[in-house]
Design a protein around this motif. Structure first.
Motif, PDB file in Angstrom:
ATOM      1  N   LYS A  73      10.354   2.437   2.102  1.00 37.42           N
ATOM      2  CA  LYS A  73      10.171   1.375   3.099  1.00 37.42           C
ATOM      3  C   LYS A  73       9.116   1.799   4.102  1.00 37.42           C
ATOM      4  O   LYS A  73       8.970   2.981   4.395  1.00 37.42           O
ATOM      5  CB  LYS A  73      11.488   1.111   3.842  1.00 37.42           C
ATOM      6  CG  LYS A  73      12.599   0.573   2.951  1.00 37.42           C
ATOM      7  CD  LYS A  73      12.281  -0.816   2.445  1.00 37.42           C
ATOM      8  CE  LYS A  73      13.386  -1.406   1.606  1.00 37.42           C
ATOM      9  NZ  LYS A  73      12.948  -2.507   0.761  1.00 37.42           N
ATOM     10  N   LYS A  74       8.414   0.793   4.648  1.00 37.31           N
ATOM     11  CA  LYS A  74       7.339   1.157   5.576  1.00 37.31           C
ATOM     12  C   LYS A  74       7.877   1.557   6.943  1.00 37.31           C
ATOM     13  O   LYS A  74       7.210   2.248   7.699  1.00 37.31           O
ATOM     14  CB  LYS A  74       6.289   0.055   5.677  1.00 37.31           C
ATOM     15  CG  LYS A  74       6.758  -1.229   6.277  1.00 37.31           C
ATOM     16  CD  LYS A  74       5.589  -2.215   6.337  1.00 37.31           C
ATOM     17  CE  LYS A  74       5.978  -3.505   7.022  1.00 37.31           C
ATOM     18  NZ  LYS A  74       7.097  -4.203   6.390  1.00 37.31           N
ATOM     19  N   SER A  75       9.089   1.108   7.275  1.00 33.47           N
ATOM     20  CA  SER A  75       9.659   1.504   8.562  1.00 33.47           C
ATOM     21  C   SER A  75      11.180   1.500   8.465  1.00 33.47           C
ATOM     22  O   SER A  75      11.762   0.853   7.598  1.00 33.47           O
ATOM     23  CB  SER A  75       9.167   0.540   9.646  1.00 33.47           C
ATOM     24  OG  SER A  75      10.215  -0.119  10.278  1.00 33.47           O
ATOM     25  N   SER A  76      11.814   2.233   9.389  1.00 37.15           N
ATOM     26  CA  SER A  76      13.277   2.282   9.383  1.00 37.15           C
ATOM     27  C   SER A  76      13.862   1.203  10.301  1.00 37.15           C
ATOM     28  O   SER A  76      15.044   1.218  10.597  1.00 37.15           O
ATOM     29  CB  SER A  76      13.756   3.664   9.829  1.00 37.15           C
ATOM     30  OG  SER A  76      13.276   3.936  11.129  1.00 37.15           O
ATOM     31  N   PHE A  88       0.833  -1.205   0.000  1.00 33.80           N
ATOM     32  CA  PHE A  88       0.000   0.000   0.000  1.00 33.80           C
ATOM     33  C   PHE A  88       0.868   1.256   0.000  1.00 33.80           C
ATOM     34  O   PHE A  88       0.648   2.187  -0.765  1.00 33.80           O
ATOM     35  CB  PHE A  88      -0.936  -0.006   1.220  1.00 33.80           C
ATOM     36  CG  PHE A  88      -1.798   1.221   1.292  1.00 33.80           C
ATOM     37  CD1 PHE A  88      -2.982   1.292   0.558  1.00 33.80           C
ATOM     38  CD2 PHE A  88      -1.418   2.326   2.053  1.00 33.80           C
ATOM     39  CE1 PHE A  88      -3.772   2.436   0.595  1.00 33.80           C
ATOM     40  CE2 PHE A  88      -2.193   3.470   2.088  1.00 33.80           C
ATOM     41  CZ  PHE A  88      -3.373   3.526   1.358  1.00 33.80           C
ATOM     42  N   ILE A  89       1.891   1.252   0.859  1.00 36.67           N
ATOM     43  CA  ILE A  89       2.775   2.426   0.953  1.00 36.67           C
ATOM     44  C   ILE A  89       3.506   2.636  -0.368  1.00 36.67           C
ATOM     45  O   ILE A  89       3.597   3.754  -0.876  1.00 36.67           O
ATOM     46  CB  ILE A  89       3.776   2.254   2.117  1.00 36.67           C
ATOM     47  CG1 ILE A  89       3.026   2.342   3.443  1.00 36.67           C
ATOM     48  CG2 ILE A  89       4.870   3.313   2.071  1.00 36.67           C
ATOM     49  CD1 ILE A  89       3.821   1.926   4.637  1.00 36.67           C
ATOM     50  N   HIS A  90       3.987   1.548  -0.956  1.00 35.00           N
ATOM     51  CA  HIS A  90       4.715   1.680  -2.222  1.00 35.00           C
ATOM     52  C   HIS A  90       3.806   2.215  -3.324  1.00 35.00           C
ATOM     53  O   HIS A  90       4.213   3.028  -4.156  1.00 35.00           O
ATOM     54  CB  HIS A  90       5.322   0.337  -2.636  1.00 35.00           C
ATOM     55  CG  HIS A  90       6.276   0.481  -3.787  1.00 35.00           C
ATOM     56  ND1 HIS A  90       5.890   0.270  -5.094  1.00 35.00           N
ATOM     57  CD2 HIS A  90       7.572   0.862  -3.830  1.00 35.00           C
ATOM     58  CE1 HIS A  90       6.932   0.510  -5.883  1.00 35.00           C
ATOM     59  NE2 HIS A  90       7.954   0.865  -5.147  1.00 35.00           N
ATOM     60  N   GLU A  91       2.543   1.759  -3.302  1.00 40.00           N
ATOM     61  CA  GLU A  91       1.637   2.151  -4.398  1.00 40.00           C
ATOM     62  C   GLU A  91       1.000   3.520  -4.199  1.00 40.00           C
ATOM     63  O   GLU A  91       0.381   4.055  -5.102  1.00 40.00           O
ATOM     64  CB  GLU A  91       0.531   1.088  -4.549  1.00 40.00           C
ATOM     65  CG  GLU A  91       1.064  -0.217  -5.143  1.00 40.00           C
ATOM     66  CD  GLU A  91       0.053  -1.352  -5.086  1.00 40.00           C
ATOM     67  OE1 GLU A  91      -1.067  -1.143  -4.557  1.00 40.00           O
ATOM     68  OE2 GLU A  91       0.399  -2.448  -5.557  1.00 40.00           O
ATOM     69  N   ASN A  92       1.128   4.080  -2.995  1.00 40.94           N
ATOM     70  CA  ASN A  92       0.381   5.309  -2.719  1.00 40.94           C
ATOM     71  C   ASN A  92       1.198   6.481  -2.189  1.00 40.94           C
ATOM     72  O   ASN A  92       0.621   7.481  -1.767  1.00 40.94           O
ATOM     73  CB  ASN A  92      -0.757   5.009  -1.724  1.00 40.94           C
ATOM     74  CG  ASN A  92      -1.796   4.107  -2.347  1.00 40.94           C
ATOM     75  OD1 ASN A  92      -2.620   4.547  -3.139  1.00 40.94           O
ATOM     76  ND2 ASN A  92      -1.730   2.819  -2.026  1.00 40.94           N
ATOM     77  N   LEU A 122      16.607   6.929   0.577  1.00 41.15           N
ATOM     78  CA  LEU A 122      15.644   6.055   1.256  1.00 41.15           C
ATOM     79  C   LEU A 122      14.497   6.907   1.773  1.00 41.15           C
ATOM     80  O   LEU A 122      14.720   7.997   2.301  1.00 41.15           O
ATOM     81  CB  LEU A 122      16.300   5.370   2.462  1.00 41.15           C
ATOM     82  CG  LEU A 122      17.299   4.257   2.185  1.00 41.15           C
ATOM     83  CD1 LEU A 122      17.924   3.793   3.499  1.00 41.15           C
ATOM     84  CD2 LEU A 122      16.626   3.088   1.493  1.00 41.15           C
ATOM     85  N   PHE A 123      13.285   6.395   1.627  1.00 44.23           N
ATOM     86  CA  PHE A 123      12.091   7.109   2.101  1.00 44.23           C
ATOM     87  C   PHE A 123      11.366   6.245   3.125  1.00 44.23           C
ATOM     88  O   PHE A 123      11.120   5.066   2.880  1.00 44.23           O
ATOM     89  CB  PHE A 123      11.117   7.363   0.943  1.00 44.23           C
ATOM     90  CG  PHE A 123      11.653   8.282  -0.109  1.00 44.23           C
ATOM     91  CD1 PHE A 123      11.442   9.646  -0.032  1.00 44.23           C
ATOM     92  CD2 PHE A 123      12.359   7.785  -1.193  1.00 44.23           C
ATOM     93  CE1 PHE A 123      11.923  10.501  -1.010  1.00 44.23           C
ATOM     94  CE2 PHE A 123      12.856   8.632  -2.173  1.00 44.23           C
ATOM     95  CZ  PHE A 123      12.635   9.991  -2.085  1.00 44.23           C
ATOM     96  N   PHE A 124      11.024   6.862   4.247  1.00 50.50           N
ATOM     97  CA  PHE A 124      10.213   6.191   5.262  1.00 50.50           C
ATOM     98  C   PHE A 124       8.991   7.079   5.483  1.00 50.50           C
ATOM     99  O   PHE A 124       8.950   7.869   6.447  1.00 50.50           O
ATOM    100  CB  PHE A 124      11.023   6.015   6.557  1.00 50.50           C
ATOM    101  CG  PHE A 124      12.320   5.287   6.356  1.00 50.50           C
ATOM    102  CD1 PHE A 124      12.341   3.904   6.232  1.00 50.50           C
ATOM    103  CD2 PHE A 124      13.526   5.976   6.263  1.00 50.50           C
ATOM    104  CE1 PHE A 124      13.535   3.221   6.031  1.00 50.50           C
ATOM    105  CE2 PHE A 124      14.723   5.314   6.070  1.00 50.50           C
ATOM    106  CZ  PHE A 124      14.728   3.931   5.940  1.00 50.50           C
ATOM    107  N   PRO A 125       7.997   6.983   4.596  1.00 50.10           N
ATOM    108  CA  PRO A 125       6.905   7.968   4.632  1.00 50.10           C
ATOM    109  C   PRO A 125       6.116   7.994   5.940  1.00 50.10           C
ATOM    110  O   PRO A 125       5.704   9.065   6.369  1.00 50.10           O
ATOM    111  CB  PRO A 125       6.013   7.557   3.453  1.00 50.10           C
ATOM    112  CG  PRO A 125       6.481   6.222   2.999  1.00 50.10           C
ATOM    113  CD  PRO A 125       7.881   6.037   3.474  1.00 50.10           C
ATOM    114  N   LEU A 126       5.939   6.833   6.579  1.00 48.45           N
ATOM    115  CA  LEU A 126       5.153   6.833   7.820  1.00 48.45           C
ATOM    116  C   LEU A 126       5.893   7.566   8.939  1.00 48.45           C
ATOM    117  O   LEU A 126       5.288   8.056   9.886  1.00 48.45           O
ATOM    118  CB  LEU A 126       4.827   5.404   8.274  1.00 48.45           C
ATOM    119  CG  LEU A 126       3.930   4.590   7.349  1.00 48.45           C
ATOM    120  CD1 LEU A 126       3.600   3.248   7.960  1.00 48.45           C
ATOM    121  CD2 LEU A 126       2.638   5.341   7.009  1.00 48.45           C
ATOM    122  N   GLU A 127       7.221   7.622   8.821  1.00 47.65           N
ATOM    123  CA  GLU A 127       8.028   8.301   9.848  1.00 47.65           C
ATOM    124  C   GLU A 127       8.482   9.678   9.373  1.00 47.65           C
ATOM    125  O   GLU A 127       9.241  10.345  10.077  1.00 47.65           O
ATOM    126  CB  GLU A 127       9.255   7.440  10.184  1.00 47.65           C
ATOM    127  CG  GLU A 127       8.883   6.062  10.697  1.00 47.65           C
ATOM    128  CD  GLU A 127      10.068   5.089  10.732  1.00 47.65           C
ATOM    129  OE1 GLU A 127      11.217   5.543  10.659  1.00 47.65           O
ATOM    130  OE2 GLU A 127       9.814   3.888  10.815  1.00 47.65           O
TER     131      GLU A 127
END
Ligand code: SF4
Length: 169
Positions: A81-84, A45-49, A112-117
């Motif tokens: 990535k969803k988390s670091s 989901f994170i990768h696609e959005n 590197l991208f950690f969008p949730l963080e």
């Protein structure tokens, strides 16, 4: 760099290499994890959005990478990535992509991208990074040559692992 030998290794296997050797073996033998596993669904989901406007997926040889614009408008290789939690593994995966691109004569930086963080990290490929990638490629090859998965060992990654059922039930 023995570029001829690279196609059997890919970024996902390099990522798993630092997490768990059994995962490398499972993935390489097409034992796919539970696609409905919460972690896999969230990661997809994170990768696609996320960062849809900034990135552009391209295929180079056997790798698929996201090209993104850096802070100064330059082209970077992005990895989301969803988390670091496994930041070291994410770094190595990105260095592997930079290494493959270097083989094509492209010297780029990575991000590197950690969008949730709400975190980002620039990644470079220096001499130490090249050696690190080459050690990991050799390690993955060794695992791929095994007739059976590496022995079962309890790891900190087991609990959220999509292969947990294969290993522990
Ligand atoms: S459950 Fe643990 S041992 Fe099994 S593949 Fe996942 S991380 Fe590796």
């Amino acid at each position: 760099m023995n570029f001829e030998e690279l196609p059997t290794v890919n970024g996902t296997l390099i990522w798993y290499y630092t997490i768990c050797p059994r995962q490398v073996w499972f993935m390489a033998h097409q034992l796919t994890p539970d696609e409905h596993d919460d972690n896999i669904v969230l990661g997809r989901f994170i990768h696609e959005n996320t960062y849809l406007r900034e990135r552009h997926e391209v295929q180079v040889g056997n790798i698929k990478i996201d090209l993104v614009r850096g802070p100064h408008g330059e082209a970077l290789i992005g990895e989301i990535k969803k988390s670091s939690r496994a930041q070291e593994s994410a770094r190595l995966q990105l260095k592997y992509y930079l290494y493959v691109l270097k083989g094509y004569g492209l010297e780029l930086k990575g991000m590197l991208f950690f969008p949730l963080e709400k975190k980002k990290e620039e990644v470079y490929l220096d001499e130490a990074g090249i050696k690190e990638v080459e050690r990991a490629v050799a390690g993955v090859r060794e695992i791929l040559s095994l007739p059976l998965p590496p022995p079962l060992k309890k790891l900190k990654w087991c609990r959220p692992c999509a292969y947990a059922e294969y290993c522990w039930s």
